[in-house]
Every structure is written in C-alpha cells, then in structure tokens.
Design an enzyme around this catalytic site. Structure first.
Site, mmCIF file in Angstrom:
data_model
loop_
_atom_site.group_PDB
_atom_site.id
_atom_site.type_symbol
_atom_site.label_atom_id
_atom_site.label_comp_id
_atom_site.label_asym_id
_atom_site.label_seq_id
_atom_site.Cartn_x
_atom_site.Cartn_y
_atom_site.Cartn_z
ATOM 1 N N ASP A 1 16.513 -2.369 8.825
ATOM 2 C CA ASP A 1 15.719 -1.703 9.862
ATOM 3 C C ASP A 1 14.578 -0.950 9.188
ATOM 4 O OD1 ASP A 1 15.602 -1.398 12.573
ATOM 5 O OD2 ASP A 1 17.275 0.003 12.720
ATOM 6 N N LYS B 1 13.858 -5.539 10.769
ATOM 7 C CA LYS B 1 13.775 -5.284 12.218
ATOM 8 C C LYS B 1 12.768 -4.169 12.441
ATOM 9 C CE LYS B 1 17.188 -3.142 14.715
ATOM 10 N NZ LYS B 1 16.452 -1.961 15.251
ATOM 11 N N GLU C 1 10.799 -1.876 15.820
ATOM 12 C CA GLU C 1 10.893 -1.545 17.242
ATOM 13 C C GLU C 1 9.532 -1.678 17.919
ATOM 14 O OE1 GLU C 1 12.703 2.293 17.883
ATOM 15 O OE2 GLU C 1 14.504 1.748 16.755
ATOM 16 N N GLU D 1 18.065 -3.340 24.006
ATOM 17 C CA GLU D 1 18.964 -2.179 24.041
ATOM 18 C C GLU D 1 18.859 -1.459 25.386
ATOM 19 O OE1 GLU D 1 18.994 0.273 20.551
ATOM 20 O OE2 GLU D 1 20.123 1.868 21.538
HETATM 21 O O1 KIV Z 1 19.792 1.274 14.109
HETATM 22 C C1 KIV Z 1 20.623 0.582 14.706
HETATM 23 O O2 KIV Z 1 21.829 0.655 14.483
HETATM 24 C C2 KIV Z 1 20.113 -0.343 15.704
HETATM 25 C C3 KIV Z 1 21.101 -1.076 16.546
HETATM 26 C C4 KIV Z 1 21.787 -0.163 17.467
HETATM 27 C C5 KIV Z 1 20.500 -2.238 17.242
HETATM 28 O O3 KIV Z 1 18.937 -0.485 15.840
#
Ligand code: KIV
Length: 273
Positions: free
Chosen positions: A93, A123, A125, A191
């Site tokens: 992330d 990932k 957002e 989400e």
């Molecule tokens: O940071 C995280 O754990 C997430 C998930 C909840 C999709 O982005």
C-alpha cells in the site's frame, strides 16, 4: 485452499493468474499481513494475495487513522512479508502523501517498495484524481491495484468512516472504476459500498474487484487479519471473526503471569542441565 493457489504450484501467484480467475468466475481471498510469521501462516493456508496495508498505521503502530504512517514505516514490514511468503502475490500500500503530488512521485515511491522490499504490486487510493499516477506506474511495469469507495486516507474529507457510493456518487464510483481499468490497473478494492453498486461494478469490469464491506458479489474479499482473527475490540459490521485471538492471548498471558509468580514455570523440561 483456493484452486487459484493450488493451480500454480511451486511459484508465486501473478496478476495474470488473477485475471484468469476472473475469466473463470473463481473467487479468491486477500488478507493483510505485516510481518514474516503471519505471512508464512497465511501463505501456507493458501491465501493467494497478501496486502501490506497502510492499516499498519493502526494495527501495528497504534495511530487512530492511516494518515501518519510513512514509507519508512511500511518498507520493512513489506520486506518481512515478502521474505515470509513464497506463493502469495505481495501488494504494498502506498502511504498517504507518497503518491498524490505527481506521477513522478508515485513512481519513485512504488520503485522503492519494489526494489527495497521486493513487493510485486502496489495499491493506491482514489479514482480519476490518481489516473496519471496509475498510467505512469503501469507503463513502467508496476502492477497497480486501485481502491475506491471508503478510501481511509480521505477520512477527513469524508467526515468519518461511512458508507460511500450511494445515489449519484455510485455513478461517479463506476466511472472511476472504468477509468482505473482503462489505465491498466489489475484489480480494484471496493470498500464500504452498497452491495448493488459492488455488483454493478463487478459485472462491468473485466478486472477483479476485491470487496471489504461491499457484499458478496465482488470477485474477491479482503479483511484486515486482526479483524478476522478476533483481535479488534470494536470491529465494523462487515467483519466476520474466524477466531477469538484476543481471548486466547488474554488467557495465555494470564496463565504465564500466574505460573511465573507461583514458580511453576519454568519446569524441569524447560531447563538446561
Ligand atoms: O490498508 C488496508 O488494510 C487496506 C484494506 C482494508 C483494503 O487498504
């Protein structure tokens, strides 16, 4: 064990495998992981995708939102998850503030997660507002997972953690999802959105959707592992606890404390002669 995982013996799951699963209509699971030992356990259990989420801000570092966590905080956790797993695709992330400024900033951050931690994908957002970022990453060979709906890095703009995509906002989310797909994203997290919207997005996209609080229609489901193992005190409505780890930790810690106080532990079998 998912047949997605069972079908790719001896190597890591790839984004192509996930595309194949979508074509076959095969559902799969993603779990968060933040350290080598849990990554190993989930990898052995056949979880095909592990996400080193910025949720680490809350469940590892104890902040009350995902905003404070930094690249430096997440890099070592990501590296540990990669080292602890051998089959799962590991997604890193990108933390708040590490990609929004420009596509060049996003590429610099993503490259750090791939070079220094060994992540296989990243990932980020947001929808249209991060499309230039997604496009540059994809053109540089970085697999991109999108994240729409309740994007926790925007909690202050949303005014709290609440369901997104109701009414006209649903059409905007759908447009964002289509744009991410066209930009080359390999999957998109949805989400906290209504089930009907998640179903509409899932049937309209040729890339997998991964739901969290988005009902049963998405191609995959993700949960934060501390939530699904029963460690979280007040979990959200969408969480199912598959274990009661908080109770078990409490019991074991109390037993250890009592046995040490009573001089029962260590016993002869725990003692070198
Ligand atoms: O940071 C995280 O754990 C997430 C998930 C909840 C999709 O982005």
């Amino acid at each position: 064990m998912s047949s997605l995982y069972g079908g790719v013996s001896g190597r890591r799951v790839t984004v192509r495998d996930l595309a194949g699963a979508k074509e076959r209509g095969e559902k799969w699971a993603m779990l968060t992981a933040y350290d080598a030992m849990t990554a190993r356990a989930f990898d052995r259990a056949g979880v095909p995708v592990l996400l080193v989420g910025d949720s680490a801000a809350m469940v590892v570092y104890g902040y009350d939102s995902t905003l404070p966590v930094t690249i430096e905080d997440l890099l070592p956790l990501t590296a540990a998850v990669v080292r602890g797993s051998s089959r799962a695709l590991v997604v890193a992330d990108l933390p708040f503030g590490s990609y929004q400024a420009s596509p060049a900033q996003a590429l610099e951050t993503a490259a750090r997660f791939m070079k220094e931690a060994g992540a296989h994908a990243v990932k980020l957002e947001g929808g249209r507002r991060v499309l230039p970022q997604a496009e540059l990453l994809v053109s540089a060979g970085v697999p991109v997972m999108g994240h729409l709906g309740l994007t926790p890095q925007s909690v202050n703009a949303f005014g709290g953690y609440r369901v997104q995509g109701r009414g006209q906002a649903g059409d905007e989310l759908m447009a964002d999802a289509k744009d991410l797909e066209n930009a080359g994203a390999f999957a998109v997290v949805l989400e906290c959105v209504p089930n009907e919207l998640a179903e509409r997005v899932t049937t309209s996209l040729s890339i997998p959707t991964i739901g969290i609080g988005a009902g049963p229609s998405t191609d995959a489901q993700v949960l934060v592992w501390q939530d699904m193992m029963g460690l979280t005190e007040r979990p959200a409505k969408f969480v199912k606890a598959y274990a009661a780890l908080a109770d078990e930790l409490d019991r074991a810690a109390r037993e250890f404390t009592a046995e040490v106080s009573a001089g029962v532990f260590p016993a002869p079998e725990h003692t070198y002669t």
